[in-house]
Design a protein around this motif. Structure first.
Motif, PDB file in Angstrom:
ATOM      1  N   ILE A 127       0.848  -1.188   0.000  1.00 45.89           N
ATOM      2  CA  ILE A 127       0.000   0.000   0.000  1.00 45.89           C
ATOM      3  C   ILE A 127       0.888   1.244   0.000  1.00 45.89           C
ATOM      4  N   LEU A 128       0.617   2.145  -0.942  1.00 47.80           N
ATOM      5  CA  LEU A 128       1.350   3.413  -1.016  1.00 47.80           C
ATOM      6  C   LEU A 128       0.477   4.525  -0.445  1.00 47.80           C
ATOM      7  N   LEU A 129       1.001   5.252   0.522  1.00 49.14           N
ATOM      8  CA  LEU A 129       0.304   6.388   1.123  1.00 49.14           C
ATOM      9  C   LEU A 129       0.854   7.671   0.520  1.00 49.14           C
ATOM     10  N   ALA A 130      -0.025   8.470  -0.090  1.00 44.89           N
ATOM     11  CA  ALA A 130       0.433   9.697  -0.768  1.00 44.89           C
ATOM     12  C   ALA A 130      -0.564  10.832  -0.532  1.00 44.89           C
ATOM     13  N   LYS A 141      -5.123  20.626   6.561  1.00 44.40           N
ATOM     14  CA  LYS A 141      -4.723  21.935   7.078  1.00 44.40           C
ATOM     15  C   LYS A 141      -5.346  22.215   8.437  1.00 44.40           C
ATOM     16  N   GLY A 142      -4.501  22.604   9.381  1.00 50.18           N
ATOM     17  CA  GLY A 142      -4.964  22.925  10.722  1.00 50.18           C
ATOM     18  C   GLY A 142      -5.109  21.736  11.633  1.00 50.18           C
ATOM     19  N   ALA A 143      -4.919  20.518  11.087  1.00 48.06           N
ATOM     20  CA  ALA A 143      -5.118  19.317  11.896  1.00 48.06           C
ATOM     21  C   ALA A 143      -3.912  18.397  11.867  1.00 48.06           C
ATOM     22  N   LEU A 144      -3.478  17.995  10.668  1.00 48.43           N
ATOM     23  CA  LEU A 144      -2.370  17.054  10.537  1.00 48.43           C
ATOM     24  C   LEU A 144      -1.486  17.447   9.360  1.00 48.43           C
ATOM     25  N   SER A 145      -0.184  17.314   9.539  1.00 46.27           N
ATOM     26  CA  SER A 145       0.727  17.451   8.402  1.00 46.27           C
ATOM     27  C   SER A 145       0.562  16.236   7.498  1.00 46.27           C
ATOM     28  N   ALA A 146       1.113  16.311   6.296  1.00 45.61           N
ATOM     29  CA  ALA A 146       1.036  15.152   5.400  1.00 45.61           C
ATOM     30  C   ALA A 146       1.705  13.939   6.033  1.00 45.61           C
ATOM     31  N   GLN A 147       2.818  14.156   6.754  1.00 47.35           N
ATOM     32  CA  GLN A 147       3.471  13.050   7.451  1.00 47.35           C
ATOM     33  C   GLN A 147       2.576  12.526   8.566  1.00 47.35           C
ATOM     34  N   GLY A 148       1.876  13.422   9.250  1.00 46.80           N
ATOM     35  CA  GLY A 148       0.959  13.003  10.298  1.00 46.80           C
ATOM     36  C   GLY A 148      -0.181  12.164   9.761  1.00 46.80           C
ATOM     37  N   VAL A 149      -0.686  12.515   8.575  1.00 46.62           N
ATOM     38  CA  VAL A 149      -1.726  11.703   7.935  1.00 46.62           C
ATOM     39  C   VAL A 149      -1.174  10.316   7.624  1.00 46.62           C
ATOM     40  N   CYS A 150       0.045  10.265   7.082  1.00 48.73           N
ATOM     41  CA  CYS A 150       0.668   8.970   6.787  1.00 48.73           C
ATOM     42  C   CYS A 150       0.812   8.120   8.043  1.00 48.73           C
ATOM     43  N   ASP A 151       1.229   8.749   9.136  1.00 49.62           N
ATOM     44  CA  ASP A 151       1.410   8.000  10.389  1.00 49.62           C
ATOM     45  C   ASP A 151       0.088   7.412  10.879  1.00 49.62           C
ATOM     46  N   ALA A 152      -0.980   8.220  10.822  1.00 46.81           N
ATOM     47  CA  ALA A 152      -2.282   7.732  11.275  1.00 46.81           C
ATOM     48  C   ALA A 152      -2.807   6.623  10.370  1.00 46.81           C
ATOM     49  N   LEU A 153      -2.642   6.789   9.047  1.00 50.32           N
ATOM     50  CA  LEU A 153      -3.068   5.754   8.111  1.00 50.32           C
ATOM     51  C   LEU A 153      -2.297   4.456   8.355  1.00 50.32           C
ATOM     52  N   LEU A 211       4.612   8.288   1.513  1.00 52.13           N
ATOM     53  CA  LEU A 211       5.181   9.325   0.652  1.00 52.13           C
ATOM     54  C   LEU A 211       4.336  10.595   0.818  1.00 52.13           C
ATOM     55  N   PRO A 212       4.517  11.330   1.909  1.00 50.21           N
ATOM     56  CA  PRO A 212       3.733  12.554   2.107  1.00 50.21           C
ATOM     57  C   PRO A 212       3.976  13.545   0.973  1.00 50.21           C
ATOM     58  N   LEU A 213       2.910  14.212   0.537  1.00 48.92           N
ATOM     59  CA  LEU A 213       2.993  15.117  -0.602  1.00 48.92           C
ATOM     60  C   LEU A 213       2.497  16.512  -0.217  1.00 48.92           C
TER      61      LEU A 213
END
Length: 377
Positions: free
Chosen positions: A3-6, A11-23, A39-41
Motif C-alpha cells: 500500500i502506497l500512502l500519498a 490543514k490545521g489538523a495534521l501534516s502530510a506526514q501526520g496523515v501517513c502516520d495515522a493511516l 510518501l507525504p505530498l
C-alpha cells in the motif's frame, strides 16, 4: 499486499506526514503483514519546502533577509542532502502573513527578501531552485527579487528605482552587468497553480491586488506598471511574459521568475511528485491511499488527490481518498479516477470539535478501508 500512502496535509489538523502516520497505524491493525510505503505530498503551498527538504535528507538554513516592507527578518530555506537543490517559499520573506492588516498595501511592498533567500542558496552552492510562490504580499513583477541577485533598474534619468509595485512604470533600463549568477548554469522551477496573465482584467493587479490592500486607483496604477515593464523586459531581456499563463501569479513573480531567472512554471502538485519520484513508487503497489482536508470541486484542478489518482489509475491501481470534508460529487470523484472516497467524520460536529479527533479518525478510517479491500480481494 503493498500500500502506497500519498496524502496532502489536513490543514490545521495534521501534516502530510501526520496523515501517513495515522493511516499506517490503522492499516497495521487490519493487516499487520502489509507493506506500507509512506510518501507525504504537498501542492506547492505552505509546508512544501520543509517536506521536500526532509525527503532529500537535507537541512534547514536560516538567514536574515528583508520582509515586504524592507525590514530585517529571519527566514528559512531548505538545502538538499547533496547541497545541489534549494527549496524556498516566498511567503517566508515576502508573504502577506508577515504584515499587520494596516501594513498591507502592495503598491509599496517588495520581493527583495525572496531574492535574498535565492542568493543565500546560490552562495551555498545550490544549482537548482524549487520555489513556492503562494501567499505573497507583493505586486512588483519580481523586481525586488531580481535586485537581490544583481539586476539594476533605472528610470529615464538613470536614477535607481526602488523595487516596489508603485515604481514599475518608471523603469526604462535594466542593467545585468552585476548579476551574481549565470542564468544558464542554474535551474529554477516555480510551483504555480494559476494561469492568470501578467496584466489586464484577469492579470495580477485586477485579480489579486485588491486582496493585498490595493484601492481601485492603485489597481489601475499597478496594472499599467506591469504592462509597461513587460514591454521593457521583451525589448531588453528578450523575454515575452505578457500573455504567459501563470505570469500574473504572486503579483507577477511568476512572470518575473521566467524573465529574470529563466524559470519554468510547474503545477505545485506535479512539481512535488516529480521531486519525490512518485511514479517510481507505484511499482508493485496494490492500493494507493491519498487524501486532503477538504475534497471538493477545486480538488480536480491539479491538487494532490487528483494528480495522484490520475497517475495511479493510468497503471490500473485502485485509489482511495480520505478527507475531513467531502463536497465533491460522485461524478467528480469518478472523473478524477478515485475508486473510493469518504470523510472521516461519522457524526455532525463543529470544526472545533473535529480537529482534535482527526488523527484517531484517520486511523479508524484506514482500518475499515483495508478490511473492506481485503474482503473484496
Amino acid at each position: 499486499m503493498k500500500i502506497l500512502l500519498a496524502p496532502d496535509k489536513f490543514k490545521g489538523a495534521l501534516s502530510a506526514q501526520g496523515v501517513c502516520d495515522a493511516l499506517t497505524e490503522g492499516i497495521r491493525l487490519a493487516a499487520p503483514e502489509a507493506e506500507v510505503v509512506a510518501l507525504p505530498l504537498a501542492d506547492g503551498g505552505e509546508g512544501t519546502a520543509a517536506l521536500l527538504t526532509q525527503h532529500s535528507q537535507g537541512t534547514t538554513e536560516t538567514v536574515t533577509v528583508h520582509d515586504p516592507l524592507f525590514r530585517p527578518i529571519a527566514a528559512t530555506y531548505g538545502l538538499s542532502g547533496d547541497g545541489q537543490t534549494a527549496y524556498l517559499e516566498m511567503a517566508q520573506a515576502s508573504g502577506w502573513a508577515l504584515l499587520e492588516a494596516h501594513e498591507r498595501d502592495c503598491l509599496h511592498t517588495t520581493t527583495l527578501g525572496t531574492g535574498e533567500l535565492i542568493r543565500a542558496a546560490l552562495e551555498r552552492g545550490a544549482k537548482k531552485i524549487i520555489l513556492g510562490i503562494g501567499g505573497s504580499a507583493t505586486n512588483d513583477l519580481g523586481i525586488g527579487m531580481a535586485s537581490a541577485l544583481g539586476y539594476r533598474f533605472y528610470d529615464a534619468d538613470m536614477r535607481d528605482v526602488k523595487p516596489i509595485g508603485a515604481n514599475l512604470a518608471y523603469i526604462r533600463r535594466i542593467d545585468t552587468r552585476e548579476l551574481i549568477f549565470d542564468p544558464n548554469e542554474i535551474s529554477v522551477q516555480v510551483a504555480c497553480d494559476v494561469d492568470n496573465p501578467l496584466f489586464g482584467p484577469q492579470g495580477a493587479a485586477y485579480v489579486y491586488a485588491p486582496q493585498k490592500g490595493a484601492s481601485p486607483e492603485a489597481v489601475a496604477q499597478l496594472d499599467e506598471g506591469l504592462r509597461h515593464l513587460s514591454v521593457v523586459l521583451q525589448q531588453q531581456l528578450g523575454t515575452d511574459v505578457a500573455d504567459l499563463p501563470g505570469a500574473g501569479a504572486a503579483g507577477g513573480l511568476g512572470g518575473g521568475a521566467v524573465a529574470f531567472l529563466g524559470a519554468q512554471l510547474v503545477p505545485g502538485a506535479t512539481l512535488v511528485m516529480q521531486q519525490t519520484h512518485f511514479l517510481q513508487h507505484l511499482a508493485g503497489v496494490d492500493l494507493v491511499i491519498t487524501g486532503e482536508g477538504k475534497l471538493d470541486a477545486q480538488t480536480a484542478q491539479g491538487k494532490v488527490v487528483s494528480q495522484v489518482a490520475a497517475a495511479a489509475r493510468a497503471q490500473n491501481i485502485p485509489v482511495a481518498a480520505v478527507c475531513g470534508t467531502l463536497e465533491a460529487t460522485p461524478a467528480a470523484l469518478r472523473q478524477m479516477g478515485l475508486t473510493f472516497a469518504s470523510s472521516v467524520l461519522t457524526a455532525p460536529m463543529t470544526l472545533e470539535e473535529a480537529l482534535p479527533r482527526t488523527r484517531d479518525d484517520v486511523m479508524h478510517w484506514a482500518f475499515q478501508l483495508v478490511n473492506l479491500f481485503i474482503a473484496a480481494n
